[in-house]
Write a protein that holds these residues in place. Structure first.
Motif, PDB file in Angstrom:
ATOM      1  N   VAL A 153     -42.895  32.837  17.166  1.00 20.14           N
ATOM      2  CA  VAL A 153     -42.565  32.754  18.593  1.00 20.14           C
ATOM      3  C   VAL A 153     -43.771  32.247  19.386  1.00 20.14           C
ATOM      4  CG1 VAL A 153     -41.949  34.111  20.644  1.00 20.14           C
ATOM      5  CG2 VAL A 153     -40.723  34.474  18.493  1.00 20.14           C
ATOM      6  N   SER A 167     -44.256  28.578  18.678  1.00 19.74           N
ATOM      7  CA  SER A 167     -43.161  27.824  19.290  1.00 19.74           C
ATOM      8  C   SER A 167     -43.366  27.686  20.786  1.00 19.74           C
ATOM      9  CB  SER A 167     -41.823  28.510  19.020  1.00 19.74           C
ATOM     10  OG  SER A 167     -41.542  28.514  17.643  1.00 19.74           O
ATOM     11  N   GLN A 168     -43.831  28.746  21.423  1.00 17.38           N
ATOM     12  CA  GLN A 168     -44.076  28.677  22.855  1.00 17.38           C
ATOM     13  C   GLN A 168     -45.122  27.613  23.171  1.00 17.38           C
ATOM     14  OE1 GLN A 168     -44.910  32.847  23.479  1.00 17.38           O
ATOM     15  NE2 GLN A 168     -42.835  33.242  24.215  1.00 17.38           N
ATOM     16  N   ARG A 169     -46.189  27.575  22.406  1.00 16.38           N
ATOM     17  CA  ARG A 169     -47.238  26.569  22.639  1.00 16.38           C
ATOM     18  C   ARG A 169     -46.715  25.152  22.418  1.00 16.38           C
ATOM     19  NH1 ARG A 169     -50.019  30.238  19.592  1.00 16.38           N
ATOM     20  NH2 ARG A 169     -49.944  28.888  17.759  1.00 16.38           N
ATOM     21  N   ASN A 172     -43.589  24.049  22.339  1.00 11.71           N
ATOM     22  CA  ASN A 172     -42.502  23.687  23.250  1.00 11.71           C
ATOM     23  C   ASN A 172     -43.006  23.345  24.648  1.00 11.71           C
ATOM     24  OD1 ASN A 172     -40.864  24.165  21.074  1.00 11.71           O
ATOM     25  ND2 ASN A 172     -39.758  25.879  21.972  1.00 11.71           N
ATOM     26  N   VAL A 173     -44.002  24.071  25.131  1.00  9.79           N
ATOM     27  CA  VAL A 173     -44.572  23.754  26.439  1.00  9.79           C
ATOM     28  C   VAL A 173     -45.158  22.348  26.406  1.00  9.79           C
ATOM     29  CG1 VAL A 173     -46.515  24.278  27.981  1.00  9.79           C
ATOM     30  CG2 VAL A 173     -45.001  26.098  27.251  1.00  9.79           C
ATOM     31  N   THR A 207     -37.376  23.684  26.130  1.00  6.57           N
ATOM     32  CA  THR A 207     -37.067  25.093  26.283  1.00  6.57           C
ATOM     33  C   THR A 207     -36.305  25.523  25.046  1.00  6.57           C
ATOM     34  OG1 THR A 207     -35.001  24.657  27.462  1.00  6.57           O
ATOM     35  CG2 THR A 207     -36.990  24.969  28.794  1.00  6.57           C
ATOM     36  N   GLY A 252     -37.249  29.155  29.515  1.00  9.26           N
ATOM     37  CA  GLY A 252     -38.562  29.486  28.979  1.00  9.26           C
ATOM     38  C   GLY A 252     -38.885  28.621  27.777  1.00  9.26           C
ATOM     39  N   ALA A 253     -40.171  28.470  27.502  1.00  7.26           N
ATOM     40  CA  ALA A 253     -40.604  27.655  26.368  1.00  7.26           C
ATOM     41  C   ALA A 253     -40.010  28.177  25.065  1.00  7.26           C
ATOM     42  CB  ALA A 253     -42.124  27.635  26.282  1.00  7.26           C
ATOM     43  N   MET A 254     -39.944  29.471  24.888  1.00  5.65           N
ATOM     44  CA  MET A 254     -39.278  30.069  23.734  1.00  5.65           C
ATOM     45  C   MET A 254     -38.968  31.520  24.066  1.00  5.65           C
ATOM     46  SD  MET A 254     -37.815  30.028  20.848  1.00  5.65           S
ATOM     47  CE  MET A 254     -38.111  28.304  20.571  1.00  5.65           C
ATOM     48  N   THR A 255     -37.711  31.782  24.338  1.00 11.89           N
ATOM     49  CA  THR A 255     -37.251  33.138  24.581  1.00 11.89           C
ATOM     50  C   THR A 255     -36.861  33.732  23.241  1.00 11.89           C
ATOM     51  OG1 THR A 255     -36.397  32.460  26.734  1.00 11.89           O
ATOM     52  CG2 THR A 255     -35.557  34.530  25.825  1.00 11.89           C
ATOM     53  N   TYR A 256     -37.287  34.943  22.989  1.00  3.86           N
ATOM     54  CA  TYR A 256     -36.960  35.618  21.736  1.00  3.86           C
ATOM     55  C   TYR A 256     -36.028  36.771  22.052  1.00  3.86           C
ATOM     56  CZ  TYR A 256     -37.662  38.392  17.486  1.00  3.86           C
ATOM     57  OH  TYR A 256     -37.471  39.119  16.339  1.00  3.86           O
TER      58      TYR A 256
END
Length: 155
Positions: free
Chosen positions: A35, A38-40, A42-43, A48, A101-105
């Motif tokens: 996660v 992925s957030q890094r 995806n941003v 998203t 969000g860039a990666m919602t878990y």
């Protein structure tokens, strides 16, 4: 996203089976690392996404510019932490459906997770995929994220 951003809005949703070994704590540490990475990524790519993990299956939605989604998905396909990757939905969309969000878990509660895991082996992919997407979309709109199980979800 602004309306002009939606001109090239592409969605890809897939399901795969976890290949992560270890006890529950080790598995959760791996998921947390996925996660965060992925957030890094995806941003940086303007994407998203939402990831749902049932303990057996992953369901992930990616939304953003077509080329960016395809590039991220190419990397995902090479990841050995899952197997049996199956695309559920893929194509242009008019508006985001899985949050911004860039990666919602999202984590389904035990009952919903068990239902999704059972559907993975007992029903056709299309039925299981539709149920998984519906659950994930509901959890993104209403529910807790980041390791907080969603309670009282009925399919």
């Amino acid at each position: 996203m602004t309306p002009s951003d939606n001109a090239d809005l592409f969605r890809l949703v897939y399901r795969s089976r976890s290949a992560i070994a270890g006890d529950a704590e080790a598995v959760q540490q791996t998921i947390d690392a996925v996660v965060a990475a992925s957030q890094r990524h995806n941003v940086q790519a303007g994407i998203t996404g939402t990831l749902m993990f049932t303990g057996l299956f992953f369901v992930q939605a990616l939304e953003g510019p077509t080329a960016a989604v395809e590039a991220i998905f190419d990397r995902i396909c090479c990841d050995l932490r899952h197997t049996g990757l199956e695309v559920i939905e893929c194509g242009p969309v008019l508006e985001p459906g899985f949050g911004n969000g860039a990666m919602t878990y999202v984590v389904p509660d035990a009952v919903a997770g068990a239902l999704l895991d059972r559907m993975g082996v007992e029903v056709e992919l299309a039925d299981a995929a539709a149920a998984a997407m519906k659950l994930m979309a509901v959890l993104v709109r209403t529910g807790p994220c980041a390791n907080e199980p969603v309670q009282n979800f009925a399919a």
